[in-house]
Motif scaffolding. Sequence first.
Motif, PDB file in Angstrom:
ATOM      1  N   VAL A  80       0.811  -1.202   0.000  1.00  0.00           N
ATOM      2  CA  VAL A  80       0.000   0.000   0.000  1.00  0.00           C
ATOM      3  C   VAL A  80       0.855   1.267   0.000  1.00  0.00           C
ATOM      4  CG1 VAL A  80      -1.701   1.308   1.339  1.00  0.00           C
ATOM      5  CG2 VAL A  80      -1.949  -1.154   1.062  1.00  0.00           C
ATOM      6  N   CYS A  81       1.974   1.211   0.696  1.00  0.00           N
ATOM      7  CA  CYS A  81       2.693   2.449   1.006  1.00  0.00           C
ATOM      8  C   CYS A  81       3.842   2.719   0.031  1.00  0.00           C
ATOM      9  CB  CYS A  81       3.242   2.341   2.417  1.00  0.00           C
ATOM     10  SG  CYS A  81       4.239   3.748   2.863  1.00  0.00           S
ATOM     11  N   GLY A  82       3.974   3.960  -0.362  1.00  0.00           N
ATOM     12  CA  GLY A  82       5.041   4.365  -1.265  1.00  0.00           C
ATOM     13  C   GLY A  82       6.431   4.106  -0.694  1.00  0.00           C
ATOM     14  N   GLY A  83       6.564   4.159   0.623  1.00  0.00           N
ATOM     15  CA  GLY A  83       7.851   3.863   1.260  1.00  0.00           C
ATOM     16  C   GLY A  83       8.238   2.408   1.026  1.00  0.00           C
ATOM     17  N   GLY A 110      -2.647   0.593  -9.167  1.00  0.00           N
ATOM     18  CA  GLY A 110      -2.024  -0.725  -9.278  1.00  0.00           C
ATOM     19  C   GLY A 110      -2.373  -1.431 -10.584  1.00  0.00           C
ATOM     20  N   LEU A 111      -2.913  -0.710 -11.550  1.00  0.00           N
ATOM     21  CA  LEU A 111      -3.292  -1.357 -12.815  1.00  0.00           C
ATOM     22  C   LEU A 111      -2.134  -1.367 -13.812  1.00  0.00           C
ATOM     23  CD1 LEU A 111      -6.910   0.088 -13.157  1.00  0.00           C
ATOM     24  CD2 LEU A 111      -6.236  -2.193 -12.413  1.00  0.00           C
ATOM     25  N   GLY A 145       6.945   8.370  -5.055  1.00  0.00           N
ATOM     26  CA  GLY A 145       6.103   7.933  -6.157  1.00  0.00           C
ATOM     27  C   GLY A 145       6.746   6.737  -6.849  1.00  0.00           C
ATOM     28  N   ALA A 146       5.899   5.840  -7.369  1.00  0.00           N
ATOM     29  CA  ALA A 146       6.420   4.617  -7.981  1.00  0.00           C
ATOM     30  C   ALA A 146       7.309   4.932  -9.180  1.00  0.00           C
ATOM     31  CB  ALA A 146       5.260   3.719  -8.393  1.00  0.00           C
ATOM     32  N   HIS A 184       2.049  -1.842  -7.064  1.00  0.00           N
ATOM     33  CA  HIS A 184       2.303  -0.709  -6.192  1.00  0.00           C
ATOM     34  C   HIS A 184       1.009   0.052  -5.966  1.00  0.00           C
ATOM     35  CE1 HIS A 184       6.106  -2.185  -7.265  1.00  0.00           C
ATOM     36  NE2 HIS A 184       6.144  -1.633  -8.470  1.00  0.00           N
ATOM     37  N   GLY A 185       0.775   0.397  -4.721  1.00  0.00           N
ATOM     38  CA  GLY A 185      -0.494   1.003  -4.356  1.00  0.00           C
ATOM     39  C   GLY A 185      -0.467   2.524  -4.363  1.00  0.00           C
ATOM     40  N   PRO A 186      -1.547   3.111  -3.847  1.00  0.00           N
ATOM     41  CA  PRO A 186      -1.713   4.569  -3.898  1.00  0.00           C
ATOM     42  C   PRO A 186      -1.038   5.270  -2.730  1.00  0.00           C
ATOM     43  CG  PRO A 186      -3.653   3.587  -2.927  1.00  0.00           C
ATOM     44  CD  PRO A 186      -2.711   2.448  -3.236  1.00  0.00           C
ATOM     45  N   GLY A 187      -0.110   4.587  -2.018  1.00  0.00           N
ATOM     46  CA  GLY A 187       0.344   5.077  -0.733  1.00  0.00           C
ATOM     47  C   GLY A 187       1.390   6.158  -0.765  1.00  0.00           C
ATOM     48  N   CYS A 188       1.155   7.198  -1.515  1.00  0.00           N
ATOM     49  CA  CYS A 188       2.048   8.345  -1.465  1.00  0.00           C
ATOM     50  C   CYS A 188       1.149   9.573  -1.356  1.00  0.00           C
ATOM     51  CB  CYS A 188       2.912   8.375  -2.722  1.00  0.00           C
ATOM     52  SG  CYS A 188       3.609   9.974  -3.067  1.00  0.00           S
TER      53      CYS A 188
END
Lengths: 366, 86
Positions: free
Chosen positions: A33-36, A321-322, A350-351, A58-62
């Motif tokens: 979930v997390c960008g870290g 995550g798509l 950010g990813a 990779h999720g929206p965690g930023c």
Amino acid sequence: MKFRDEYRDSRAAQVLARAIARTVTRPWTLMEVCGGQTHAIVRFGIDRLLPPEITLVHGPGCPVCVTPVEYVDRAITIAEYPDVILCSYGDMLRVPGSHGDLLAAKSRGADVRAVYSPLDALSLARANPQREVVFFAVGFETTAPANAMAAYQARQDGLANFSMLVSHVLVPPAMRSILDAPDSRIQAFLAAGHVCTVMGYEEYLPIAAHYRVPIVVTGFEPLDILEGVYRCVRQLENGQAEVENPYSRVVRRSGNPTALRIMKEVFRVIPRRWRGIGDIADSGLGLAPAYAAFDAERRFGAVTVDTEPTGECISGLVLKGLCKPTDCPAFGTRCTPDRPLGVTMVSSEGACAAYYRYRGKPARPS
Amino acid sequence: MCLAIPGRLLSLSGEDPLMRVGRVDFGGIVKQVHLAYVPGAKPGDHVLVHVGFAISVLDEAEAMRVFAHLREIGELEEWEARREIP
Ligand code: SF4
């Protein structure tokens, strides 16, 4: 450093990676979930240690990435008032609004400053009583207690020249929204450990049960992430969908009670728009009525500006995550951290920025 | 954004529990940290720090669990390897 270096041991990482490989029998898709965590996964090459059956998305965690463009625009408008000092966390200053970022406003003469802690913004307000100090408060639950304390202390001290532009987001509603999407392919979550440090993990129990997904509270070091993956895979292979907490060295079941008390005093849950994702019910925090006097949107009037810049950037799909950053045709060519086209390249968490930094430019097709 | 770093609490000061601050050592770099959210923290404890606030006290016993688990699966691994030898 203690509690960090020992969780980077490569031999231990190999043991976990082998345990995962022995456990897995078919393909599984997990979201961190997390960008870290995204950052650590790409930096330490954890995805490359995993068997091919496992896909990490990779999720929206930023929080910087998902702050809506209209808030960036509002921050810029406020920063351009003559007597205002606008401060925020460093990454926020480079996030593009509809017409440039806060740093561009600074170069036009606005007083825009990066702060390390929200209390630095409070100190600025105390030191500059003739100026209006506005703190652009973004973040997830991890950051909410710190930002809440700034408002709490400002109210205690009756600090009249301090206000906050609040664009806080909450993680569990975003996880639900990802799982509700008809094209969702997420089968398990590595839950963001530091969000859970504050919130605990009880709110994940109904999510795991309702959507039948394992949720494992996961830290940020390589061993933490591999342990999280191992437990997710073990549950998936056994047909389980439970909440586990191997990050117990810092996460307690009910979170941090003092932090939750101050957050509850200062904030209330509100609907929130996420950049690249859209509106999610009950997914944000705004100031509670007792703190309305410290609300920059009230003090300066809510400024509404036009829409999200479009173009070839697919950061919305990356955040859901798509897609992976490398699926984007602009990645590493027309879009780089120096000339970002989208938020996921701007923020250091950010990813797209993580892939660019640790994986370099995409291989030229041969 | 959710980056949080463990450090060792050296000393603390302040009477009001919501205003307490401490000096925290991050591998040689010492910084002032707000302790409002770790009311039980005492010198010698390790705390997890995010944007200038300690948000958790590290639990030493729990910290060992990952390694205990590793030993378990490491041993299992050896046992399985032995079993595969004809
Ligand atoms: S590489 Fe750049 S343009 Fe492509 S999705 Fe990421 S931020 Fe957007």
